[in-house]
Write an enzyme that holds these catalytic residues in place. Sequence first.
Site, PDB file in Angstrom:
ATOM      1  N   PRO A  20       0.819  -1.225   0.000  1.00  0.00           N
ATOM      2  CA  PRO A  20       0.000   0.000   0.000  1.00  0.00           C
ATOM      3  C   PRO A  20       0.852   1.275   0.000  1.00  0.00           C
ATOM      4  CG  PRO A  20      -0.646  -1.476   1.796  1.00  0.00           C
ATOM      5  CD  PRO A  20       0.633  -2.008   1.221  1.00  0.00           C
TER       6      PRO A  20
ATOM      7  N   ASP B 235      -9.826   0.690 -25.622  1.00  0.00           N
ATOM      8  CA  ASP B 235     -10.386   0.586 -24.282  1.00  0.00           C
ATOM      9  C   ASP B 235     -10.581   1.915 -23.594  1.00  0.00           C
ATOM     10  OD1 ASP B 235     -10.918  -2.033 -24.045  1.00  0.00           O
ATOM     11  OD2 ASP B 235      -8.884  -2.549 -23.444  1.00  0.00           O
TER      12      ASP B 235
ATOM     13  N   ARG C  47      -2.790  -8.736 -21.041  1.00  0.00           N
ATOM     14  CA  ARG C  47      -3.753  -8.453 -22.114  1.00  0.00           C
ATOM     15  C   ARG C  47      -3.270  -7.381 -23.084  1.00  0.00           C
ATOM     16  NH1 ARG C  47      -6.802  -4.233 -21.458  1.00  0.00           N
ATOM     17  NH2 ARG C  47      -8.687  -4.941 -22.500  1.00  0.00           N
TER      18      ARG C  47
ATOM     19  N   GLU D  86       2.890  -7.305   8.370  1.00  0.00           N
ATOM     20  CA  GLU D  86       3.119  -5.848   8.380  1.00  0.00           C
ATOM     21  C   GLU D  86       3.972  -5.399   7.198  1.00  0.00           C
ATOM     22  OE1 GLU D  86       1.523  -3.829  10.682  1.00  0.00           O
ATOM     23  OE2 GLU D  86       0.612  -5.798  11.011  1.00  0.00           O
TER      24      GLU D  86
HETATM   25  N1  4GX Z   1      -1.709  -2.884  -3.135  1.00  0.00           N
HETATM   26  N2  4GX Z   1      -1.320  -5.303   0.863  1.00  0.00           N
HETATM   27  C1  4GX Z   1       0.905  -6.319   1.076  1.00  0.00           C
HETATM   28  C2  4GX Z   1       1.899  -6.633   3.294  1.00  0.00           C
HETATM   29  C3  4GX Z   1       3.004  -5.689   2.948  1.00  0.00           C
HETATM   30  C4  4GX Z   1       3.080  -4.389   3.470  1.00  0.00           C
HETATM   31  C5  4GX Z   1       4.137  -3.590   3.124  1.00  0.00           C
HETATM   32  C6  4GX Z   1       4.957  -5.345   1.748  1.00  0.00           C
HETATM   33  C7  4GX Z   1       5.089  -4.078   2.268  1.00  0.00           C
HETATM   34  C8  4GX Z   1      -1.682  -3.962  -1.218  1.00  0.00           C
HETATM   35  C9  4GX Z   1      -2.335  -2.963  -1.985  1.00  0.00           C
HETATM   36  C10 4GX Z   1      -2.035  -4.363   0.152  1.00  0.00           C
HETATM   37  C11 4GX Z   1      -1.526  -5.428   2.297  1.00  0.00           C
HETATM   38  C12 4GX Z   1      -0.390  -6.267   0.318  1.00  0.00           C
HETATM   39  C13 4GX Z   1      -0.210  -5.462   3.043  1.00  0.00           C
HETATM   40  N3  4GX Z   1       3.936  -6.154   2.100  1.00  0.00           N
HETATM   41  N4  4GX Z   1      -0.699  -4.425  -1.975  1.00  0.00           N
HETATM   42  N5  4GX Z   1       0.676  -6.475   2.514  1.00  0.00           N
HETATM   43  N6  4GX Z   1      -3.380  -2.228  -1.620  1.00  0.00           N
HETATM   44  O1  4GX Z   1      -2.970  -3.817   0.687  1.00  0.00           O
HETATM   45  O2  4GX Z   1      -0.723  -3.776  -3.134  1.00  0.00           O
END
Ligand code: 4GX
Length: 252
Positions: free
Chosen positions: A89, A169, A154, A116
Site C-alpha cells: 500500500p 479501451d 492483455r 506488516e
Molecule cells: N496494493 N497489501 C501487502 C503486506 C506488505 C506491506 C508492506 C509489503 C510491504 C496492497 C495494496 C495491500 C496489504 C499487500 C499489506 N507487504 N498491496 N501487505 N493495496 O494492501 O498492493
Amino acid sequence: MHFSIISIFPSRVQAGMQEGVISRAVSEKLIELNIVNLRDFTFDRHRTTDDRPFGGGEGMVMTPEPLSLAVKDARMSGVERERVILLSPQGRVFNQQVAEELRREEHLILVCGRYEGVDERFREKYVDEELSIGDFILTGGELPALMIIDAVTRLIPGVLGCSDSALRDTFSRKLLKHPHYTRPRVFEGSEVPEVLFSGDHRKIEEHRFLESVKRTMERRPDLLRRASFSVSEKKLLARHGIDPDTGRETGQ
Ligand code: 4GX
C-alpha cells in the site's frame, strides 16, 4: 514476457491463473509464469518467513534472507529488462499507464508480502519499485500481483482476439465505455435504443461517443478533464449542447 511471483501461498497464485485469457497466454507461450515458493528458501524446521519487529509493536515482519534468496533464484540470465516489484500500500498507484510501462519489460519479479510488510533492508537492496493497486488494505500481495499480471498480459500482442482490441479501451481514450446491448430486444419491459437498429454506422458511433462523454461526466469527471477531443468531436459535443472541457450541458 516472463513473470515470477514470490509468495508463501504458491497454490493460491496458481489457482488464480488456471483458466481464461492468462492460462491461454501461457499455453500459447506468449507469457511464461514462474511461481516461487518462499518457504523453499528457509532452512529451519518450521520454514519460518517472518519474525517479530525490532523495537516492539504489533504484527510480524518478513525476514530478509528468504526473500533475497528467492529473488536471486528468480533472476534470469541474459535478461536485460528485469524489474523487482514489491506489492504494497506504500507504493506508486498502479493504473493503465503503469501497465503499459511494465509491458516493455522482459521479466517482472513480483514479491507478495504478508503481515506488516518486509524488512526494510530487503526493500532497499532488492526492490526496484513498490506498487499499490489502490488505497485499501488486503491480507497479502497475491491478488495485487495477479491483477498486475492480468492487466499487463492483455496488452501483449496476440493475447486478445482482434474483436477485443486493447487499443480502443476505456482508459486509453480516457473516457468510460458507452452502454452495451445484446439480445433480447426487450428485457423486462426495457428496450434497446432505436438508433442501434438504424444501420447508420456514423450515427451509431456518434450516439455511443455522446453516451461515453455523459457517463464520464456523471461518474468520473476527473477523467474528462484529461480527455482530448478532435475538432469533429468538439463540434458534435457543441451540437448536443455539451461543453467539451466539463461535459456539462451548456443549455444552448
Ligand atoms: N496494493 N497489501 C501487502 C503486506 C506488505 C506491506 C508492506 C509489503 C510491504 C496492497 C495494496 C495491500 C496489504 C499487500 C499489506 N507487504 N498491496 N501487505 N493495496 O494492501 O498492493
